[in-house]
Design an enzyme around this catalytic site. Structure first.
Site, PDB file in Angstrom:
ATOM      1  N   HIS A  96       0.816  -1.212   0.000  1.00  0.00           N
ATOM      2  CA  HIS A  96       0.000   0.000   0.000  1.00  0.00           C
ATOM      3  C   HIS A  96       0.854   1.269   0.000  1.00  0.00           C
ATOM      4  O   HIS A  96       0.393   2.315  -0.453  1.00  0.00           O
ATOM      5  CB  HIS A  96      -0.955  -0.018   1.184  1.00  0.00           C
ATOM      6  CG  HIS A  96      -2.110  -0.946   0.985  1.00  0.00           C
ATOM      7  ND1 HIS A  96      -3.388  -0.662   1.402  1.00  0.00           N
ATOM      8  CD2 HIS A  96      -2.183  -2.163   0.381  1.00  0.00           C
ATOM      9  CE1 HIS A  96      -4.198  -1.662   1.070  1.00  0.00           C
ATOM     10  NE2 HIS A  96      -3.477  -2.579   0.461  1.00  0.00           N
ATOM     11  N   HIS A 261      -1.810 -12.314  -2.342  1.00  0.00           N
ATOM     12  CA  HIS A 261      -2.835 -13.015  -1.568  1.00  0.00           C
ATOM     13  C   HIS A 261      -2.430 -14.430  -1.189  1.00  0.00           C
ATOM     14  O   HIS A 261      -3.238 -15.163  -0.621  1.00  0.00           O
ATOM     15  CB  HIS A 261      -4.146 -13.029  -2.351  1.00  0.00           C
ATOM     16  CG  HIS A 261      -4.802 -11.687  -2.438  1.00  0.00           C
ATOM     17  ND1 HIS A 261      -5.901 -11.416  -3.217  1.00  0.00           N
ATOM     18  CD2 HIS A 261      -4.487 -10.507  -1.824  1.00  0.00           C
ATOM     19  CE1 HIS A 261      -6.250 -10.144  -3.091  1.00  0.00           C
ATOM     20  NE2 HIS A 261      -5.403  -9.568  -2.250  1.00  0.00           N
TER      21      HIS A 261
END
Length: 723
Positions: A96, A261
């Protein structure tokens, strides 16, 4: 006197909000120069002369890496680690931090450590990353000035992967922290989180430039689907355009989605409406934390972040290859998380494919997929790539390792800025490689070349504008562009409208002739800069100021094979106030476009002012227009622009869209013409203050000195070896 009344506070307000007496609130349409003060040194707490790059070189990188790896499994009671490992949280933080990067203007990304400040520290998509930063604080405290927060964020993500069993492609340091918010970066026009007003049409391609994320407060796309409505095929379109605007192709997109993920989990086990405010809005006793959950433990199995709940893979505390196995071999159905968020769960999953609960021993859970994950299965092109990765895990790991490195290093700039022993040696096309230079020039050789260039038949204007056009592409946001590499010669740039291709080709042909006649090596890139600098020096001498324009050789000439045409397209200028040109009329005023370009070039407001004044009198306008050329001595580096701009014997009269006549008050005759970019330096109070300095009788030499300094700064902006 009523001392209990809050309305009669005896001190000035303004510490936490903008007051009614501020310039912005009283005059909202004034030109705000704050964007040029983003990195004001007055906010920097380091001593004068502090050099982060030199501090980093003193770092024991191996010791730091060991400490960061150890931190991963040292679970803290105030924020327990999922499965006893903080890897997923640290990877998300690095992702992020880097994931705000967008190619259109090079802004965003991990390069400045801006995740520490608003608005990013309080974006909904960055929920609970405040905890990740605090978990890293003991390491930052220990190594201090030798490691920036910006570098530490990315290193933590790398060490998370390596401590979980994945070999990364490498790590390079060199990111220097900022010390206050980059509040003038355009993150979107919405006035509410997760608003839906950044499209100019009905397709993903209509996403408002320069943005990449689809909604305010998101890094990429909504995990529940477009506008929160699950539809993997629609989400696939959003994913594709978002990742494309971050410089990723389809294969890199699938790899990043799967690799990101493979470890960690989403958190949504509870009622999200009960969460406290984000860090920037939290009360003082929260210690800078946000999203406080008052229910039960408030963390661990009660954590709420995205609202989705669950892990993507079978063993999310270590690197594994179950992501594609689960995605492709099971059917999936929509369900709601405990927090009420849409997520996909497998039908009739085998027990051995279920992950164990992150905090409750002996309990197995269903894995989950977001709408973006399902897009990797449902979109035909993404599906082909997913199947290839599934059938060739080694290939997947290589693509992911390279894509992760690109994601986390894209805005660090060329390899010449990389620090540390872990920086990979391989040249990558997205790093805009430039050949190393194997020659030097003596002072005498430089002087001889200057004379050759000035007597080549090319005008001084041709030499100056070519040097400027070559250098102006530099962006301090991601350290791309600039004169080094001489890419203005190549097809990717040579035919840009703003470069005046016909004029440019004449100049390049002559420079190639000069290069061919030299007995000693010299690059076209060096000749371009030297020609412009020699012309500036000559113009200064004609103004009566004997000054030498510094020049350092060493620029290489890149080739077509070293240049990715598509990625260079975003560097094409569509406006350049310094040459009084814009490709067409835009909603944004020309002077605002000038500020944006100036900030990207790393220039200050005074440097912008002196460059505009000098470029005008040097006659460098696009297409040889005379707008703003307030002098009868065109080509002489005089302060005439400022003298005549501030002369009240003239009045300014609108003459068309972005066009004004400068009229002699006594005769009524039009003396000159001008654009808004010219006149703003006489109308805006701050810019006029700078203009008046340069108009003074005793500052003619200062004007020349300051222009030369600013000119050299532009020419050397991408020369990290001489800065």
């Amino acid at each position: 006197m009523d001392n209990t009344s809050k309305g009669k506070c005896p001190v000035m307000h303004g510490g936490n909000t903008e007051t009614h007496s501020s310039v912005t609130s009283w005059w909202p349409n004034t030109l705000h120069l704050d964007i040029l003060h983003q990195h004001d040194n007055k906010t920097n707490p380091h001593d004068k002369g502090f050099n982060y790059r030199e501090e980093f070189k003193k770092l024991d990188l191996e010791a730091l890496k060991s400490d960061v790896k150890n931190l991963m499994t040292e679970s803290q009671s105030w924020w327990p680690a999922d499965w006893g490992h903080y890897g997923g949280l640290m990877i998300r933080m690095a992702w992020h931090a880097a994931g705000t990067y967008r190619t259109a203007d090079g802004r965003g990304g991990a390069n400045t450590g801006n995740l520490r400040f608003a608005p990013l520290n309080s974006w909904p998509d960055n929920g609970n990353l405040d905890k990740a930063r605090r978990l890293l604080w003991p390491v930052k405290k220990k190594y201090g000035n030798k490691i920036s927060w910006a570098d530490l964020f990315i290193l933590a993500g790398n060490m998370a992967y390596e401590s979980m069993g994945f070999k990364t492609f490498g790590f390079a340091g060199g990111r220097e922290d900022i010390w206050h918010p980059e509040k003038d970066i355009y993150w979107g026009a919405e006035k509410e989180w997760l608003g839906k007003s950044r499209y100019n049409g009905d397709t993903s391609e209509s996403l408002d430039n320069p943005l990449a994320a689809v909604q305010m407060g998101l890094i990429y796309v909504n995990p529940q689907g477009v506008d929160g409505n699950p539809d993997p095929l629609k989400t696939a379109m959003d994913v594709r355009i978002t990742f494309k605007r971050m410089a990723m192709n389809d294969e890199e997109t699938v790899a990043l989605t799967a690799g990101g993920h493979t470890v960690g989990k989403a958190h949504g086990n509870g009622d999200a409406t009960k969460l406290g405010p984000e860090p920037e809005g939290a009360d003082i006793h929260e210690q800078g934390f946000g999203w406080t959950n008052p229910v039960n433990k408030g963390n661990a199995e009660d954590s709420i972040t995205s609202g989705l709940e669950g892990a993507w893979t079978t063993t999310p505390n270590k690197w594994n290859h179950t992501y594609f196995h689960l995605l492709l071999n099971y059917d999936w159905e929509l369900k709601k998380s405990p927090a009420g968020a849409w997520q996909w769960e497998p039908i009739n999953i085998k027990e051995e494919d279920q992950p164990v609960d992150a905090h409750i021993p002996g309990v197995k859970r269903n894995p989950i997929m977001t709408d973006a994950d399902m897009a990797m299965k449902m979109d035909p092109e993404f599906r082909k790539i997913s199947e290839r990765f599934y059938n060739d895990p080694a290939y997947f790991e290589d693509v992911f390792a390279r894509a992760w490195f690109k994601l986390t290093h894209r805005d660090l700039g060329p390899k010449s800025r990389y620090l540390g022993a872990d920086a990979p040696a391989e040249d990558l096309i997205w790093q805009d490689p430039i050949p190393a230079v194997d020659y030097t020039l003596t002072d005498a050789e430089v002087e001889e070349l200057k004379n050759t260039l000035l007597n080549s038949g090319l005008s001084r204007t041709d030499l100056i504008t070519t040097a400027w056009d070559s250098a102006r592409t530099f962006r301090c946001s991601d350290y791309r562009g600039g004169a080094n590499g001489g890419r203005i010669r190549l097809s990717q740039q040579r035919n840009w409208e703003g470069n005046e291709p016909e004029r440019l080709q004449k100049v390049l042909s002559k420079l190639e002739e000069i290069q061919a006649t030299q007995s000693k090596k010299v690059s076209i890139a060096d000749l371009i800069v030297l020609g412009g600098s020699a012309a500036v020096e000559k113009a200064a001498h004609e103004a009566g100021v004997a000054i030498k324009v510094p020049f350092t050789a060493g620029r290489g000439d890149a080739t077509e094979e070293m240049t990715d045409a598509e990625s260079f397209a975003v560097l094409e200028p569509i406006h350049d106030g310094y040459r009084n040109w814009q490709k067409k009329n835009y909603v944004v005023q020309p002077e605002e476009l000038l500020l944006d370009r100036t900030q990207l070039m790393g220039l200050t407001a005074p440097e912008m002012t002196v460059l505009i004044g000098g470029m005008r009198v040097l006659g460098t306008n696009y297409g040889n227009t005379t707008h703003g050329v307030f002098t009868d001595r065109v080509g002489v580096l005089s302060n005439d622009f400022f003298v005549n701009l501030t002369d009240m014997n003239y009045t300014w009269k609108p003459a068309g869209e972005n066009l004004y006549n400068i009229v002699d008050r006594s005769t009524g005759a039009t003396k000159w013409t001008a654009t808004r970019v010219d006149l703003v330096f006489g109308s805006n109070s701050i810019l006029r203050a700078y203009a008046e300095v340069y108009a003074q009788d005793d500052n003619k030499e200062k004007f020349v000195r300051d222009f030369v300094n600013a000119w050299v700064k532009v020419m050397n902006a991408d020369r990290y070896d001489v800065q």
